[in-house]
Design a protein around this motif. Structure first.
Motif, PDB file in Angstrom:
ATOM      1  N   ALA A 115     147.842  26.969  66.654  1.00 38.00           N
ATOM      2  CA  ALA A 115     148.951  27.570  67.402  1.00 38.00           C
ATOM      3  C   ALA A 115     150.289  27.485  66.676  1.00 38.00           C
ATOM      4  CB  ALA A 115     149.050  26.905  68.768  1.00 38.00           C
ATOM      5  N   HIS A 116     150.566  26.374  65.997  1.00 32.27           N
ATOM      6  CA  HIS A 116     151.897  26.238  65.382  1.00 32.27           C
ATOM      7  C   HIS A 116     151.971  26.867  63.988  1.00 32.27           C
ATOM      8  CE1 HIS A 116     151.620  23.127  62.105  1.00 32.27           C
ATOM      9  NE2 HIS A 116     150.392  23.114  62.575  1.00 32.27           N
ATOM     10  N   ALA A 117     150.827  27.333  63.463  1.00 30.01           N
ATOM     11  CA  ALA A 117     150.749  27.654  62.032  1.00 30.01           C
ATOM     12  C   ALA A 117     151.232  29.069  61.705  1.00 30.01           C
ATOM     13  CB  ALA A 117     149.314  27.474  61.545  1.00 30.01           C
ATOM     14  N   ASP A 118     152.272  29.129  60.871  1.00 25.08           N
ATOM     15  CA  ASP A 118     152.683  30.413  60.283  1.00 25.08           C
ATOM     16  C   ASP A 118     152.167  30.542  58.861  1.00 25.08           C
ATOM     17  OD1 ASP A 118     154.266  31.524  62.375  1.00 25.08           O
ATOM     18  OD2 ASP A 118     155.716  29.936  61.984  1.00 25.08           O
ATOM     19  N   TRP A 119     151.804  29.408  58.275  1.00 28.60           N
ATOM     20  CA  TRP A 119     151.322  29.412  56.897  1.00 28.60           C
ATOM     21  C   TRP A 119     150.376  28.228  56.705  1.00 28.60           C
ATOM     22  CZ3 TRP A 119     152.485  24.791  54.676  1.00 28.60           C
ATOM     23  CH2 TRP A 119     153.614  24.113  55.155  1.00 28.60           C
ATOM     24  N   VAL A 120     149.658  28.269  55.607  1.00 32.79           N
ATOM     25  CA  VAL A 120     148.708  27.186  55.302  1.00 32.79           C
ATOM     26  C   VAL A 120     148.581  27.010  53.789  1.00 32.79           C
ATOM     27  CG1 VAL A 120     146.766  28.793  55.552  1.00 32.79           C
ATOM     28  CG2 VAL A 120     146.308  26.359  55.740  1.00 32.79           C
ATOM     29  N   LEU A 121     148.387  25.771  53.370  1.00 35.31           N
ATOM     30  CA  LEU A 121     148.062  25.434  51.969  1.00 35.31           C
ATOM     31  C   LEU A 121     146.737  24.705  51.976  1.00 35.31           C
ATOM     32  CD1 LEU A 121     151.273  23.544  50.718  1.00 35.31           C
ATOM     33  CD2 LEU A 121     150.707  25.933  50.271  1.00 35.31           C
ATOM     34  N   PHE A 122     145.978  24.822  50.912  1.00 32.55           N
ATOM     35  CA  PHE A 122     144.705  24.108  50.861  1.00 32.55           C
ATOM     36  C   PHE A 122     144.688  23.085  49.731  1.00 32.55           C
ATOM     37  CE2 PHE A 122     143.647  28.119  52.975  1.00 32.55           C
ATOM     38  CZ  PHE A 122     143.125  27.602  54.145  1.00 32.55           C
ATOM     39  N   ALA A 123     143.968  21.993  49.972  1.00 37.64           N
ATOM     40  CA  ALA A 123     143.795  20.937  48.970  1.00 37.64           C
ATOM     41  C   ALA A 123     142.378  20.399  49.137  1.00 37.64           C
ATOM     42  CB  ALA A 123     144.857  19.869  49.167  1.00 37.64           C
ATOM     43  N   LYS A 124     142.149  19.160  48.787  1.00 37.27           N
ATOM     44  CA  LYS A 124     140.770  18.655  48.817  1.00 37.27           C
ATOM     45  C   LYS A 124     140.528  17.518  49.793  1.00 37.27           C
ATOM     46  CE  LYS A 124     138.450  21.367  46.431  1.00 37.27           C
ATOM     47  NZ  LYS A 124     137.416  22.120  47.141  1.00 37.27           N
ATOM     48  N   ASN A 125     141.447  16.566  49.875  1.00 31.72           N
ATOM     49  CA  ASN A 125     141.223  15.378  50.714  1.00 31.72           C
ATOM     50  C   ASN A 125     142.300  15.229  51.769  1.00 31.72           C
ATOM     51  OD1 ASN A 125     138.887  13.726  49.576  1.00 31.72           O
ATOM     52  ND2 ASN A 125     140.077  14.253  47.765  1.00 31.72           N
ATOM     53  N   GLY A 126     141.990  14.426  52.774  1.00 32.35           N
ATOM     54  CA  GLY A 126     142.964  14.177  53.817  1.00 32.35           C
ATOM     55  C   GLY A 126     144.250  13.585  53.260  1.00 32.35           C
ATOM     56  N   THR A 127     144.121  12.686  52.285  1.00 29.79           N
ATOM     57  CA  THR A 127     145.316  12.072  51.693  1.00 29.79           C
ATOM     58  C   THR A 127     146.188  13.130  51.012  1.00 29.79           C
ATOM     59  OG1 THR A 127     143.998  10.083  51.293  1.00 29.79           O
ATOM     60  CG2 THR A 127     146.124  10.214  50.183  1.00 29.79           C
ATOM     61  N   ASP A 128     145.553  14.111  50.379  1.00 29.02           N
ATOM     62  CA  ASP A 128     146.336  15.222  49.801  1.00 29.02           C
ATOM     63  C   ASP A 128     147.171  15.865  50.899  1.00 29.02           C
ATOM     64  OD1 ASP A 128     144.796  14.890  47.474  1.00 29.02           O
ATOM     65  OD2 ASP A 128     143.446  16.550  47.952  1.00 29.02           O
ATOM     66  N   ALA A 129     146.526  16.107  52.036  1.00 25.83           N
ATOM     67  CA  ALA A 129     147.184  16.867  53.102  1.00 25.83           C
ATOM     68  C   ALA A 129     148.334  16.073  53.732  1.00 25.83           C
ATOM     69  CB  ALA A 129     146.163  17.279  54.163  1.00 25.83           C
ATOM     70  N   THR A 130     148.099  14.781  54.029  1.00 25.67           N
ATOM     71  CA  THR A 130     149.195  14.008  54.632  1.00 25.67           C
ATOM     72  C   THR A 130     150.344  13.860  53.624  1.00 25.67           C
ATOM     73  OG1 THR A 130     148.054  11.943  54.023  1.00 25.67           O
ATOM     74  CG2 THR A 130     147.774  12.717  56.284  1.00 25.67           C
ATOM     75  N   THR A 131     149.997  13.687  52.349  1.00 26.17           N
ATOM     76  CA  THR A 131     151.043  13.532  51.334  1.00 26.17           C
ATOM     77  C   THR A 131     151.850  14.822  51.186  1.00 26.17           C
ATOM     78  OG1 THR A 131     149.651  11.917  50.198  1.00 26.17           O
ATOM     79  CG2 THR A 131     151.458  12.853  48.927  1.00 26.17           C
ATOM     80  N   ILE A 132     151.165  15.968  51.214  1.00 24.82           N
ATOM     81  CA  ILE A 132     151.885  17.249  51.124  1.00 24.82           C
ATOM     82  C   ILE A 132     152.820  17.420  52.325  1.00 24.82           C
ATOM     83  CG2 ILE A 132     151.613  19.773  51.198  1.00 24.82           C
ATOM     84  CD1 ILE A 132     148.969  19.369  49.622  1.00 24.82           C
ATOM     85  N   CYS A 133     152.357  17.015  53.493  1.00 24.75           N
ATOM     86  CA  CYS A 133     153.222  17.127  54.685  1.00 24.75           C
ATOM     87  C   CYS A 133     154.500  16.312  54.496  1.00 24.75           C
ATOM     88  CB  CYS A 133     152.489  16.630  55.929  1.00 24.75           C
ATOM     89  SG  CYS A 133     151.212  17.745  56.517  1.00 24.75           S
TER      90      CYS A 133
END
Ligand SMILES: Cc1ncc(COP(=O)(O)O)c(C=O)c1O
Length: 423
Positions: A115-133
Motif C-alpha cells: 500500500a505505501h509503495a511508490d517504488w522498489v529496489l531489490f537486493a539479496k538479504n534482509g540485512t541488505d534491505a534494512t541497511t538500504i532503508c
C-alpha cells in the motif's frame, strides 16, 4: 591448510560425519543462526532434501517442518509453480550485464501490492534491505540517529548485529533504543535524538528471540507514525520476517499505519535469494542518490521466482490458510499441554507461532520437549518463533500433533523420574 582427504576413502555423508568434516574446514562448523549448537541435542545440522512441509536430514530422517527455513518457505519447499518459473528464467538467463525484463514486472507487482509503495529496489538479504532503508533515511534527512527496539533483530551488519565480536562502538554510535509497545520509552529515545533523528526502525510485531511475542498495540504504531511525521524522520518497517505472512499490502495495514520505507526478504521468493525495499514518494530521490549494489542483485531467476510466489500467495489466500493451520496447531498443543500437566505460553500470530514453557529459565524444558518431538518426526524450535506455510495441510498438522502428544507424554515420564521445572 586442511589435510588432503584420502581419495581411497569415500567421504562420509551422515550428519555426524559431515559435522566432523565441517569442523575442520569451516570456522565453528558453521556461521550464523543456522548453527546447530544453539539447538537441543539430536537436531541435525545438514539436510539433503525438502518437499512441501517436509524435510529430510543427512541421516535420512523425515520431519514435518515448522521452521520453513527460518521464514523463506511460505508456499512449501520446492513449490512446482515457483520452480517452473525459476527454471524458465534460468534457461533464458540469470546474472547478466543488467537485469531481465522481469525486474520491471516484479517492481510493478510490488508497488501494486504494497500500500505505501511508490517504488522498489531489490537486493539479496534482509540485512541488505534494512541497511538500504537506514541509508536512504539518512540520505534524505541529512541526519544520523536511528531508533530501534531493544532486543529486536534487524540483521547481521556491524550497525545492527546482536553479537559484538569484531564490531566497534562507533558502528552503533547513532542507534538509540526504546521498548517495543512502550510509547513513553519511544518519547524518551526521541528526546535524546533531538533534531538528529533520521528514522525509527521497527518490526511489525515483537518477535525477539527467546521471549513471548507481542502484537503491536495500535496506539503504539500510531505513536511511531506521529513521531516520524512531527520530526520529519522515516518510519521504517522491518518486514523481513513477517512480510508475506500478515498482510500482503503491509503488516501494519490492518492497523491503518503506513511506513515510509519497508524492508522485505525471506518469504517474497519462496526460498530464492531476494530482498526488496519499498518506499513512498518522498523518499524516492534519496533512494536514487545512494550507491547500493551487489554482483547478484539483478539476478533474474530469484525475481521470476518472486513474481510466481506473490501471484500464488494471492491466488490461494495463503495468509488465511497459514493462520488456520497455525491455529489448529496452537489449539492442539494447548489441549495436549493441559492434558499432560504442563503450563505453556503460545504467543504471536498463529502463522508465526512461539511456544514457551512457564517457569523455564534457559528453556531447558522447552528444549527437552522439542528434542522429543524431533525424535517423533516434528521439527520445532524451543526459543525462536516458528513458521507455517501453504504446504501445511490439516492432515500434516494432525500428524504433527499426534507426535507432539507422544512427546508431551515422554516428557511427563521423564519429569516423573527427575522433577522438571514448569510443571
Ligand atoms: C526481522 C529481521 N530483519 C532482518 C533480518 C536479516 O535478514 P537476513 O538474514 O536475510 O540478512 C532478519 C533475519 O532473520 C529478520 O528476522
Amino acid at each position: 591448510m586442511p589435510a588432503t582427504p584420502d581419495p581411497n576413502i569415500a567421504p562420509k555423508s551422515g550428519d555426524a560425519a559431515l559435522r566432523e568434516r565441517a569442523a575442520r574446514v569451516i570456522p565453528g562448523g558453521l556461521w550464523g543462526h543456522m548453527r546447530v549448537q544453539g539447538l537441543p541435542v539430536g537436531y541435525p545440522q545438514f539436510f539433503t532434501r525438502a518437499e512441501g512441509c517436509r524435510l529430510w536430514d543427512a541421516d535420512g530422517r523425515e520431519f514435518i517442518d515448522f521452521m520453513c527455513s527460518w521464514g523463506p518457505i511460505v508456499l512449501g519447499h520446492h513449490d512446482a509453480e515457483v520452480e517452473a518459473a525459476a527454471d524458465a528464467q534460468r534457461r533464458a538467463g540469470d546474472t547478466m550485464n543488467g537485469p531481465a525484463p522481469v525486474l520491471v514486472e516484479l517492481a510493478e507487482t510490488f508497488t501494486a501490492m504494497v500500500a505505501h509503495a511508490d517504488w522498489v529496489l531489490f537486493a539479496k538479504n534482509g540485512t541488505d534491505a534494512t541497511t538500504i532503508c537506514v541509508t536512504t533515511a539518512r540520505a534524505a534527512t541529512g541526519r544520523r540517529k536511528v531508533m530501534v527496539a531493544r532486543g529486536a533483530y534487524h540483521g547481521a551488519a556491524p550497525w545492527c548485529t546482536p553479537n559484538p565480536a569484531g564490531v566497534t562502538a562507533e558502528d552503533r554510535t547513532h542507534l538509540l533504543r526504546f521498548r517495543y509497545n512502550d510509547i513513553a520509552s519511544l518519547g524518551q529515545a526521541a528526546a535524546e535524538a533531538g533534531e538528529d533523528l533520521a528514522a525509527v526502525l521497527v518490526s511489525p510485531f515483537r518477535h525477539d528471540y527467546g521471549v513471548d511475542q507481542e502484537l503491536p498495540q495500535p496506539a503504539f504504531a500510531r505513536a511511531v507514525r506521529a513521531l516520524c511525521d512531527r520530526v520529519g524522520a522515516a518510519l521504517i518497517l522491518d518486514e523481513v520476517r513477517a512480510g508475506g505472512r500478515i498482510d500482503l499490502a503491509g503488516s501494519w495495514e490492518p492497523l491503518g499505519v503506513r511506513p515510509d520505507l519497508a524492508a522485505w526478504s525471506k518469504a517474497i521468493a519462496n526460498g530464492h535469494a531476494l530482498a526488496a525495499v519499498t518506499g513512498s514518494a518522498r523518499w524516492r530521490d534519496a533512494a536514487a542518490s545512494i550507491f547500493v549494489t551487489g554482483s547478484f542483485w539483478c539476478g533474474a531467476v530469484a525475481m521470476a521466482a518472486s513474481l510466481a510466489t506473490l501471484r500464488k500467495l494471492r491466488a490461494v489466500d495463503a495468509i488465511a490458510h497459514m493462520q488456520a493451520m497455525g491455529q489448529r496447531l496452537r489449539d492442539g498443543l494447548a489441549r495436549q499441554a493441559a492434558a499432560h500437566g504442563f503450563r505453556i505460553r503460545q504467543s504471536g500470530p498463529p502463522q508465526m507461532p512461539m511456544l514457551l514453557f512457564d517457569d523455564d529459565p534457559g528453556a531447558a524444558l522447552g528444549s527437552a520437549f522439542c528434542a522429543l518431538a524431533l525424535q517423533r518426526g516434528v521439527y520445532l524450535h524451543p526459543k525462536h518463533n516458528m513458521f507455517l506455510s501453504v504446504a501445511h495441510r490439516p492432515q500434516d498438522i494432525d500428524q504433527a500433533l499426534d507426535a507432539t502428544d507422544r512427546a508431551f507424554a515422554a516428557l511427563r515420564s521423564a519429569c516423573a523420574e527427575q522433577p522438571c521445572d514448569g510443571v
